[in-house]
Scaffold this motif. Sequence first.
Motif, short mmCIF file in Angstrom:
data_model
loop_
_atom_site.label_atom_id
_atom_site.label_comp_id
_atom_site.label_asym_id
_atom_site.label_seq_id
_atom_site.Cartn_x
_atom_site.Cartn_y
_atom_site.Cartn_z
N ASN A 65 -16.02 -9.33 -14.83
CA ASN A 65 -14.98 -10.45 -15.46
C ASN A 65 -14.46 -11.04 -13.98
O ASN A 65 -13.54 -11.88 -14.36
N TYR A 156 -13.27 -7.14 -19.73
CA TYR A 156 -13.05 -7.93 -20.77
C TYR A 156 -13.96 -7.22 -22.00
O TYR A 156 -14.90 -6.36 -21.59
N GLN A 169 -12.45 -20.24 -18.79
CA GLN A 169 -11.69 -19.16 -19.60
C GLN A 169 -11.31 -17.89 -18.79
O GLN A 169 -10.39 -17.37 -18.95
N ILE A 173 -7.99 -16.21 -17.81
CA ILE A 173 -7.63 -14.81 -18.12
C ILE A 173 -7.25 -13.94 -17.06
O ILE A 173 -6.22 -13.23 -16.86
N THR A 200 -9.56 -16.89 -25.54
CA THR A 200 -8.78 -16.40 -24.15
C THR A 200 -7.49 -15.50 -24.29
O THR A 200 -7.46 -14.30 -23.61
N GLN A 203 -8.70 -11.89 -24.87
CA GLN A 203 -9.42 -11.32 -23.83
C GLN A 203 -8.22 -10.92 -23.03
O GLN A 203 -8.45 -9.68 -22.40
N ILE A 204 -7.35 -11.63 -22.99
CA ILE A 204 -5.95 -11.22 -22.12
C ILE A 204 -5.54 -9.85 -22.93
O ILE A 204 -5.08 -8.88 -22.18
N ARG A 207 -7.81 -6.59 -22.72
CA ARG A 207 -7.52 -5.98 -21.28
C ARG A 207 -6.46 -5.29 -20.91
O ARG A 207 -6.40 -3.97 -20.50
#
Length: 787
Positions: A65, A156, A169, A173, A200, A203-204, A207
């Motif tokens: 990532n 991610y 993206q 992120i 997006t 994925q934030i 994580r």
Amino acid sequence: MKKQLSERDICTKYITPALERSGWDILTQIREEFSLTDGRILVRGKLHARAKNKRADYVLFYKPNLPIAVIEAKDNNHSVGDGMQQGLGYGELLQVPFVFSSNGDRFLFHNKIATDGIIEREIGLDEFPSPKTLWEQWCLHRGLSAPQQKLITQDYYSDGSNKTPRYYQLLAIDKTIEAISKGQNRILLVMATGTGKTFTAFQIIWRLWKSKAKKRILFLADRNILVDQTMTNDFKPFGSAMTKIKQRQADKSYEIYLSLYQAVTGNEEEQKIYKQFSRDFFDLIVIDECHRGSAAADSAWRQILDYFSAATQVGLTATPKETKEVSNIDYFGEPIYTYSLRQGIDDGFLAPYKVVRIDIDKDLEGWRPAAGQRDKYGNEIEDRIYNQRDFDKKLVLDPRTQLVAKKVSDFLKATNRFDKTIVFCENIDHAERMRQALVNENADLAADNSRYVMRITGDNDEGKAELDNFIFPESKYPVIATTSKLMTTGVDAQTCKLIVLDQRIQSMTEFKQIIGRGTRIKEDFGKFYFTIIDFKKATELFADRDFDGDPVQIYEPQHPDDSPVPPELSEDEDFTDGYPEPEGGFEWTNGEDLEDVEDMGVRRYVVANVEVKVIAERVQYYDSSGKLIAESLKDYTRKTLTKEFTSLDDFLVRWSSADKKQAIVDELAKEGIFFEALADEIGKDCDPFDLLCHIAWDMPPLTRKERAERVKKRDYFTKYGDRARRVLEALLDKYADSGVGQIEETQVLTVAPFTQFGTPLEIVRIFGGTAQYQEAIRDLKRSLYTA
């Protein structure tokens, strides 16, 4: 020996082994030929092509990532630094500090964060820095502690495929995770409609959730359909850890919560379900479309954010709201990352648009009733001049509505009557009248299926029930949707190819949101661009200097003694368009839809017996900066060619020296020169060579047949034997029929009439072998283009 190797060979034999020797993992850290963009879609007439995409020879990732370096390779006929400037461009796009260039002999190392003041230096193939070395330098430069590094390097979500988030993206992120790791609790991300804000956000959240940095998370949206789409699509991997908050339900056993603003707020205290959660219950709140309710400091929606003020809050929007009364920046701070509509179109991730501007006489000249004139319901019309500002609000001209419906229908009949279309109207009344007019203009299809045209507005249950079908790509109906406010934002209409503006739009925020309904690309449904038909000069906003610029804060906080701003109606999911009063009364905010409030209860004069006509209609193309492009295909071609070639002689030299002429044609097509369209204008049987010479340098064009006849008259074939001569004559006839691209490919030998001469291998042997056959083809092309 090295000089004879291709660029790809240099990569395989020298660069990749050097990386592996330095400790880079070829499976997880080295990505070769890494596509950064898709290539801008160029539109001329009904045709489109993609420009060349940006692709880095190597992108190096510290973790899957985290991109950290770019390498640009060249063959050994170039110097070691020849690829550096190209590599720096890719590095800027990815915002990485380390860029390398190599020709297989050495590396040129560009270190943006070098501490010794030497930014560029040459290093040997065995001196390439390890992943650990580059990562430590970057962490030191950014001041990242060990705990912060642990959060930033959390992977991610991956479903096991090779799919990687797009470069912007990744940046959005990573910048968000880094900001949170450093303790920033208010974060704003600005990403154009259609660029994957929800993915997006997922994925934030993934994580932060996986790293246990944030354990209980709330995702807020303002449309029910958005929440449902999010749960079943992007957020699906959260599985049983996820729930949707509904009114009067506060189950505290989940970790990921999704909710409508409206589901957790209300006018009565007991309706405010969010107060059933403790103030510190949520660690993270992500607010989708935060330019709407939460932008206003005194809105009920903002109360949720204030109540959970201890949580980290991330706002997502394509169009941050910045007025004197409301401000996203005042609350969230400056955006930590912006990816604009302009960038998205330029990169080829978003669909470009062309505009059809239609001016109606009464809109520009105004209309005044005769003395004592009554409308069709017997109401005496107030004597004054009515203009575009009044039409469909205070005064309805029935013939105008019918004219708009006819122009829209004519466009669809000339293109595709089943292209998904959204018609934006002034209000619900206008949307209903427009629906009726479109039904009458398309009586055959409307009789076949009553859902061909539907009004989809906040007050109409039947219309709202069809919203899912409208946006579902595989669903044929509805085809045309008339609306006013309900579909301005958050409606993921991927296959929408036509947007009609019969609405006065004064807000840049609203304009961008409406344009965003068409910007998604859907290649498997033939959607590469979309058309805007503008009846009310709304597209003049493209020329506004603020169009797609960076958000600028202009908020002026009110002093307690100041008079309050007039209340405005919020865009409640079910009452976006204004008319019906929700149970418990309206919710008033300082930011949305004042005109709908003013509309309620207003008497509209309706006039039937007035002549209305179109006085101007023109097609306009806009570039990614919102600047007008000349409509003329010839003008555009001439301009492009004179940029590419300094003179006719320069073009002739390039054309003559090109081993394959089709390669030049393909390259120019990527610049937006469409030879089919030019051939329609100048002559369908002309060679691309003649089209270009005629348009740019005013040379008389020859047809392909005329060029072929000139070759035959020169006794060109006399130097070849009888069988070879017959093959070349057949190739010349093939050129006359289909163009130079056909004779440049050996596959042409597999079809008639060449099959009568034998197999392709046997035909090549007639000339003495492959090299001799290729030389004969080159000789034939030289003869074709000899002056």
